[in-house]
Scaffold this motif. Structure first.
Motif, PDB file in Angstrom:
ATOM      1  N   ARG A  23     -66.493 -15.245  50.608  1.00 25.18           N
ATOM      2  CA  ARG A  23     -67.261 -14.638  49.500  1.00 25.18           C
ATOM      3  C   ARG A  23     -68.642 -14.203  49.984  1.00 25.18           C
ATOM      4  NH1 ARG A  23     -68.879 -17.132  44.803  1.00 25.18           N
ATOM      5  NH2 ARG A  23     -68.306 -19.268  45.327  1.00 25.18           N
ATOM      6  N   VAL A  24     -69.290 -15.065  50.790  1.00 22.79           N
ATOM      7  CA  VAL A  24     -70.633 -14.742  51.291  1.00 22.79           C
ATOM      8  C   VAL A  24     -70.560 -13.554  52.262  1.00 22.79           C
ATOM      9  CG1 VAL A  24     -72.471 -15.613  52.804  1.00 22.79           C
ATOM     10  CG2 VAL A  24     -71.644 -17.016  50.909  1.00 22.79           C
ATOM     11  N   ALA A  27     -70.204 -10.375  50.456  1.00 21.18           N
ATOM     12  CA  ALA A  27     -71.405  -9.977  49.714  1.00 21.18           C
ATOM     13  C   ALA A  27     -72.396  -9.196  50.588  1.00 21.18           C
ATOM     14  CB  ALA A  27     -72.080 -11.209  49.122  1.00 21.18           C
ATOM     15  N   THR A  28     -72.187  -9.175  51.907  1.00 26.06           N
ATOM     16  CA  THR A  28     -73.071  -8.393  52.785  1.00 26.06           C
ATOM     17  C   THR A  28     -72.813  -6.904  52.642  1.00 26.06           C
ATOM     18  OG1 THR A  28     -71.469  -8.452  54.601  1.00 26.06           O
ATOM     19  CG2 THR A  28     -73.138 -10.198  54.586  1.00 26.06           C
ATOM     20  N   VAL A 317     -77.444 -12.921  55.804  1.00 25.67           N
ATOM     21  CA  VAL A 317     -76.782 -14.183  55.429  1.00 25.67           C
ATOM     22  C   VAL A 317     -77.612 -15.368  55.920  1.00 25.67           C
ATOM     23  CG1 VAL A 317     -74.739 -15.649  55.748  1.00 25.67           C
ATOM     24  CG2 VAL A 317     -74.460 -13.167  55.467  1.00 25.67           C
ATOM     25  N   ALA A 351     -72.137 -21.289  47.830  1.00 31.71           N
ATOM     26  CA  ALA A 351     -71.866 -19.863  48.065  1.00 31.71           C
ATOM     27  C   ALA A 351     -72.560 -19.019  46.985  1.00 31.71           C
ATOM     28  CB  ALA A 351     -70.365 -19.602  48.067  1.00 31.71           C
ATOM     29  N   ASP A 352     -72.468 -19.449  45.712  1.00 29.91           N
ATOM     30  CA  ASP A 352     -73.111 -18.703  44.618  1.00 29.91           C
ATOM     31  C   ASP A 352     -74.608 -18.565  44.886  1.00 29.91           C
ATOM     32  OD1 ASP A 352     -70.660 -18.754  43.350  1.00 29.91           O
ATOM     33  OD2 ASP A 352     -71.172 -20.411  42.002  1.00 29.91           O
ATOM     34  N   ILE A 355     -75.358 -16.132  47.761  1.00 26.74           N
ATOM     35  CA  ILE A 355     -75.115 -14.735  47.355  1.00 26.74           C
ATOM     36  C   ILE A 355     -76.259 -14.242  46.459  1.00 26.74           C
ATOM     37  CG2 ILE A 355     -73.565 -13.248  45.998  1.00 26.74           C
ATOM     38  CD1 ILE A 355     -71.234 -15.058  47.143  1.00 26.74           C
ATOM     39  N   GLU A 356     -76.730 -15.134  45.585  1.00 28.12           N
ATOM     40  CA  GLU A 356     -77.844 -14.748  44.707  1.00 28.12           C
ATOM     41  C   GLU A 356     -79.083 -14.412  45.534  1.00 28.12           C
ATOM     42  OE1 GLU A 356     -78.283 -17.457  41.327  1.00 28.12           O
ATOM     43  OE2 GLU A 356     -80.397 -16.797  41.273  1.00 28.12           O
ATOM     44  N   MET A 358     -79.131 -13.330  48.540  1.00 24.45           N
ATOM     45  CA  MET A 358     -78.920 -12.113  49.319  1.00 24.45           C
ATOM     46  C   MET A 358     -79.278 -10.874  48.494  1.00 24.45           C
ATOM     47  SD  MET A 358     -75.361 -13.253  51.133  1.00 24.45           S
ATOM     48  CE  MET A 358     -74.829 -11.669  51.741  1.00 24.45           C
TER      49      MET A 358
END
Ligand code: NAD
Length: 359
Positions: A23-24, A27-28, A317, A351-352, A355-356, A358
């Protein structure tokens, strides 16, 4: 074009930390084409093999893989899938950076070391004889004839093998890595005062390779001394080059310097193929609980991004992960002051939070 990458979630805590990591990475915004493959305990039930041939074929074709941990039964049972993968794909160098991020709970700050460990030889070469094997008696006759004494009848035997070929290529890898990533010093670590013909050969060969890299400082340190030095003055070292067993032990020591296995990433590399995986194992007692730290696998993913040339995504990341650690809020139990801290979050919440950041 999308990066086609083999994903081996593994078993135990593997699948949940892999989900969080994928997931991470997604998200990139980097374009990935994941090729999921199963190996380990679950694969054995489904395919009748802990390491199905199609897994190897996929990695050989894609050249890059990211892998979760795989359980190895102790004593009997199958041999390690992890060791088999490294051997069958000829991944001869194991790379384990140990870098501390501000906010990590550790006795040490500002650690920035890299371990390069030979991955195939040494006592991990798989040349072993069980107690009672007639081969031990035969070898005992040879050692006796050579004046080295007998081997007891009730002994087991594992052979330590160090070759010039194996050492040359891992040493060359270490120096090339040092050059590429701006490392100033390579320290070879072994114990040639006792193991003259194996560790002695390791040092002699590494020294020869060092001669071709005059821009990088080279030194040799005995492994027992190095264990103490790393605890007392880790800042004196930069890149450590070790045979297999010492590399295994000292990379866990270095993981301890930077806050534990939860944040220790790694990679296994050959001339063409790279497989990224955390230092830690499958922690079966925590499997399926959304409890463990996914950061070691995520940092292995950061190494993978750099390897495939996605430097900006790697920085993004790593920066977000460092920010989450520094804040200390959305981190798992192992990064809290006590393991039963009620404010610890779960694997997927880490992970959440990353991602936030990022954003
Ligand atoms: P382990 O690394 O799985 O676990 C040791 C302890 O470290 C755990 O009990 C837990 O407290 C902690 N830990 C590990 N990973 C963590 C994480 N991500 N977050 C928080 N805490 C974490 O070591 P082990 O118990 O010696 O081995 C378990 C199995 O894993 C064995 O079968 C072993 O052979 C295998 N193993 C696999 C690999 C690999 O796949 N490359 C590497 C090492 C061990």
């Amino acid at each position: 074009m999308a990066h086609r990458i083999t994903v081996i979630p593994g078993d135990g805590i593997g699948p949940e930390i892999m989900d969080a990591t994928i997931r991470v990475l997604e998200a990139t915004g980097v374009d990935f084409d994941w090729d999921y493959r199963e190996a380990g305990l679950d694969a054995a039930e489904k395919y009748g093999s802990v390491l199905p041939e199609e897994v190897l074929d996929s990695v050989r074709k894609n050249k890059v893989a990211i892998k979760g941990p795989i359980t190895t039964p102790r004593g009997g049972g199958f041999r390690s899938v992890n060791v088999a993968l490294r051997k069958m794909l000829d991944l001869y160098a194991c790379l384990r950076p140990a870098k501390s991020y501000p906010g990590v709970r550790s006795r040490y700050q500002n650690i920035d070391l890299v371990i390069v460990r030979e991955n195939h030889e040494d006592l991990y070469g798989g040349v072993e004889f069980e107690k009672g094997d007639p081969a031990i008696q035969k070898i005992g006759e040879l050692t006796e004839a050579a004046g080295m004494g007998r081997i007891r009848d009730d002994a087991g035997l594992s052979l330590k093998i160090i070759s010039e070929t194996g050492t040359t290529r891992v040493a060359r890898f270490a120096f090339e890595y040092a050059r590429k990533y701006g490392r100033r010093k390579v320290t070879a670590v072994a114990k040639d005062n006792i193991l003259k013909f194996t560790d002695g050969l390791f040092f002699a060969t590494a020294r020869k390779v060092a001669g071709r890299y005059s821009d990088i400082e080279y030194q040799e340190v005995l492994v027992d001394n190095m264990a103490m030095q790393l605890v007392q003055k880790p800042e004196n070292y930069d890149l450590l080059l070790l045979p297999n067993l010492y590399g295994d032990v000292l990379s866990d020591l270095c993981a301890g310097l930077i806050g534990g296995l939860g944040v220790a990433p790694g990679a296994n590399l050959g001339d063409e193929i790279a497989l990224f995986e955390p230092v830690h194992g499958s922690a079966p007692k925590y499997a399926g609980q959304n409890k463990v730290n996914p950061m070691a696998l995520m940092l292995s993913g950061v190494m993978m991004l750099r390897h495939i040339g996605e430097t900006q995504a790697a920085d993004c990341v790593e920066g977000a992960l460092a920010a989450v650690i520094a804040e200390g809020k959305s981190v798992t139990y192992d990064m809290k002051p006590s393991p039963d801290d009620p404010t610890a979050v779960g694997t997927s919440q880490v992970a959440d939070a990353i991602i936030e950041k990022m954003g």
